[in-house]
Motif scaffolding. Structure first.
Motif, PDB file in Angstrom:
ATOM      1  N   THR A   1      63.999 -71.027 -42.707  1.00 54.24           N
ATOM      2  CA  THR A   1      65.268 -70.472 -43.147  1.00 54.24           C
ATOM      3  C   THR A   1      66.426 -71.275 -42.573  1.00 54.24           C
ATOM      4  O   THR A   1      66.362 -71.730 -41.430  1.00 54.24           O
ATOM      5  CB  THR A   1      65.382 -69.000 -42.671  1.00 54.24           C
ATOM      6  N   GLU A   2      67.481 -71.423 -43.352  1.00 60.37           N
ATOM      7  CA  GLU A   2      68.655 -72.129 -42.846  1.00 60.37           C
ATOM      8  C   GLU A   2      69.360 -71.281 -41.791  1.00 60.37           C
ATOM      9  O   GLU A   2      69.656 -70.103 -42.018  1.00 60.37           O
ATOM     10  CB  GLU A   2      69.627 -72.463 -43.966  1.00 60.37           C
TER      11      GLU A   2
ATOM     12  N   SER B   1      63.759 -67.703 -28.137  1.00 59.98           N
ATOM     13  CA  SER B   1      63.659 -68.566 -29.308  1.00 59.98           C
ATOM     14  C   SER B   1      63.686 -67.711 -30.566  1.00 59.98           C
ATOM     15  O   SER B   1      63.701 -66.484 -30.510  1.00 59.98           O
ATOM     16  CB  SER B   1      62.377 -69.407 -29.258  1.00 59.98           C
ATOM     17  N   PHE B   2      63.677 -68.389 -31.705  1.00 55.86           N
ATOM     18  CA  PHE B   2      63.659 -67.655 -32.973  1.00 55.86           C
ATOM     19  C   PHE B   2      63.014 -68.509 -34.050  1.00 55.86           C
ATOM     20  O   PHE B   2      62.902 -69.731 -33.927  1.00 55.86           O
ATOM     21  CB  PHE B   2      65.070 -67.219 -33.379  1.00 55.86           C
ATOM     22  N   GLY B   3      62.561 -67.840 -35.096  1.00 56.69           N
ATOM     23  CA  GLY B   3      61.853 -68.513 -36.178  1.00 56.69           C
ATOM     24  C   GLY B   3      60.381 -68.171 -36.133  1.00 56.69           C
ATOM     25  O   GLY B   3      59.999 -67.005 -35.968  1.00 56.69           O
TER      26      GLY B   3
ATOM     27  N   ASN C   1      62.293 -74.159 -38.288  1.00 56.02           N
ATOM     28  CA  ASN C   1      60.953 -73.621 -38.075  1.00 56.02           C
ATOM     29  C   ASN C   1      60.968 -72.768 -36.804  1.00 56.02           C
ATOM     30  O   ASN C   1      60.706 -71.582 -36.840  1.00 56.02           O
ATOM     31  CB  ASN C   1      59.922 -74.736 -37.968  1.00 56.02           C
ATOM     32  N   THR C   2      61.256 -73.426 -35.685  1.00 59.35           N
ATOM     33  CA  THR C   2      61.456 -72.718 -34.417  1.00 59.35           C
ATOM     34  C   THR C   2      62.585 -73.402 -33.659  1.00 59.35           C
ATOM     35  O   THR C   2      62.626 -74.637 -33.576  1.00 59.35           O
ATOM     36  CB  THR C   2      60.186 -72.722 -33.554  1.00 59.35           C
TER      37      THR C   2
ATOM     38  N   ASP D   1      62.700 -78.325 -40.797  1.00 60.01           N
ATOM     39  CA  ASP D   1      62.200 -78.963 -42.018  1.00 60.01           C
ATOM     40  C   ASP D   1      60.747 -79.389 -41.911  1.00 60.01           C
ATOM     41  O   ASP D   1      60.333 -80.379 -42.514  1.00 60.01           O
ATOM     42  CB  ASP D   1      63.075 -80.179 -42.371  1.00 60.01           C
ATOM     43  N   MET D   2      59.946 -78.642 -41.187  1.00 61.94           N
ATOM     44  CA  MET D   2      58.532 -78.965 -41.011  1.00 61.94           C
ATOM     45  C   MET D   2      57.667 -78.104 -41.919  1.00 61.94           C
ATOM     46  O   MET D   2      57.954 -76.917 -42.136  1.00 61.94           O
ATOM     47  CB  MET D   2      58.096 -78.743 -39.560  1.00 61.94           C
ATOM     48  N   GLY D   3      56.583 -78.675 -42.405  1.00 62.84           N
ATOM     49  CA  GLY D   3      55.567 -77.932 -43.121  1.00 62.84           C
ATOM     50  C   GLY D   3      54.326 -77.795 -42.261  1.00 62.84           C
ATOM     51  O   GLY D   3      54.251 -78.345 -41.151  1.00 62.84           O
TER      52      GLY D   3
END
Length: 315
Positions: free
Chosen positions: A195-196, A155-157, A212-213, A246-248
């Protein structure tokens, strides 16, 4: 069947080293003689596995956590080179896993037992199943092209940041894997800036998402019990790709247990894709870190490719 255990004595903060004589005795009582090789450095398990296979060992037992599993799986192949074909060392050797580490996520995809006695009994029963392997081509921390294999989830993010937090953790590991990963996830969410990332699955369109992930899943669980991909099957020849975007922080703390229940997929900010090849790149200048079976090897851009039925698992 000649067997050798590849043992990470530092697994679970050294508890495996203390418990190993008893664990070894249980293994030998169940399946007969088991040779032993102890790891002593990062990626040592891969080297020791290659040595075992070249020495004629037919059953390799990975003893440790998800990171040890990853290294042992890498040892079933010659060291991969970017752009080069994959080369297995043995076509007849079989993998078994005795999970004794912080996370213990991979075994959950098979409903495998948690305690040592039950895991040993399952290995002794000798059930076999094909196991897909993922290949990851990526950029290492030093900027060079690199490649490695995985069997659970890459995974990444945020997850790449979380790996580094988990590897630095000392105090939280006293409270078990789930708490360790949860605490590290909170710290990672506070540090990471979404990040996009441009994603492409198989021959589908390119998707630009503020990630996010993103989890490229062969198995179902990661992060100390997060049920990230309930639909994943490690022997179906494809990845399940779960993208949280797009999560906070409020999205996470509103129901932090949703991902442990597998109910995060109901969230409109979670996207599910499926395929055998995944390409991902970040916008220019952005650093998006990778997580591979609980390890943190580098960053995007990356390509994830399924090797269908590349290994046989005895469990």
């Amino acid at each position: 069947m000649r067997a050798r255990a590849i043992v990470n004595p530092n697994s679970s903060r050294g508890r495996l080293a203390r418990a190993w004589p008893e664990v070894h005795a249980k293994l030998e009582a169940a399946i007969g003689p088991v040779e032993v090789a102890f790891t002593d450095a990062p990626m040592a398990a891969a080297r020791l596995t290659r040595e075992a296979l070249r020495d004629g060992v037919e059953l390799v037992i990975a003893c440790g956590g998800d990171g040890t599993n990853n290294e042992v799986v890498n040892g079933f192949f010659e060291p991969p080179r970017p752009g080069a074909p994959d080369a297995k060392i043995s076509e007849k050797a079989v993998l078994s896993i005795l999970m004794l580490g912080t996370g213990g996520d991979f075994r959950k995809s098979f409903g495998a037992a948690g305690d040592v006695d039950a895991q040993v009994r399952q290995i002794a029963e000798g059930r076999l199943r094909p196991l897909d392997v993922g290949r990851l081509d990526y950029v290492a921390d030093d900027g060079s092209p690199a490649a490695r294999y995985f069997i659970n989830i890459a995974s990444f993010g945020v997850s790449g940041v979380v790996d580094r937090e988990v590897n630095r953790a000392r105090f939280t590991k006293l409270f078990g894997g789930k708490f360790t990963y949860f605490a590290a996830t909170v710290r990672g969410l506070l540090r990471y800036r979404p990040t996009e990332v441009v994603l492409k699955v198989d021959d589908g369109p390119e998707l630009a998402l503020v990630v996010n992930t993103a989890a490229v899943c062969n198995g179902r669980y990661f992060g100390g019990g997060m049920h990230v991909a309930p639909m994943a099957d490690p022997s179906d020849g494809r990845f399940e790709v779960i993208v949280m975007h797009d999560m906070g922080l409020l999205d996470f703390i509103r129901d932090p247990n949703a991902i442990y229940r597998g109910e995060h997929l109901k969230n409109p900010k979670v996207r599910h894709l499926s395929g055998a090849r995944v390409e991902a790149r970040a916008r220019a200048g952005a650093e998006v870190l990778l997580d591979v079976d609980g390890e943190a090897p580098g960053r995007l851009p990356a390509t994830f490719t399924v090797l269908p039925g590349a290994l046989t698992l005895r469990y």
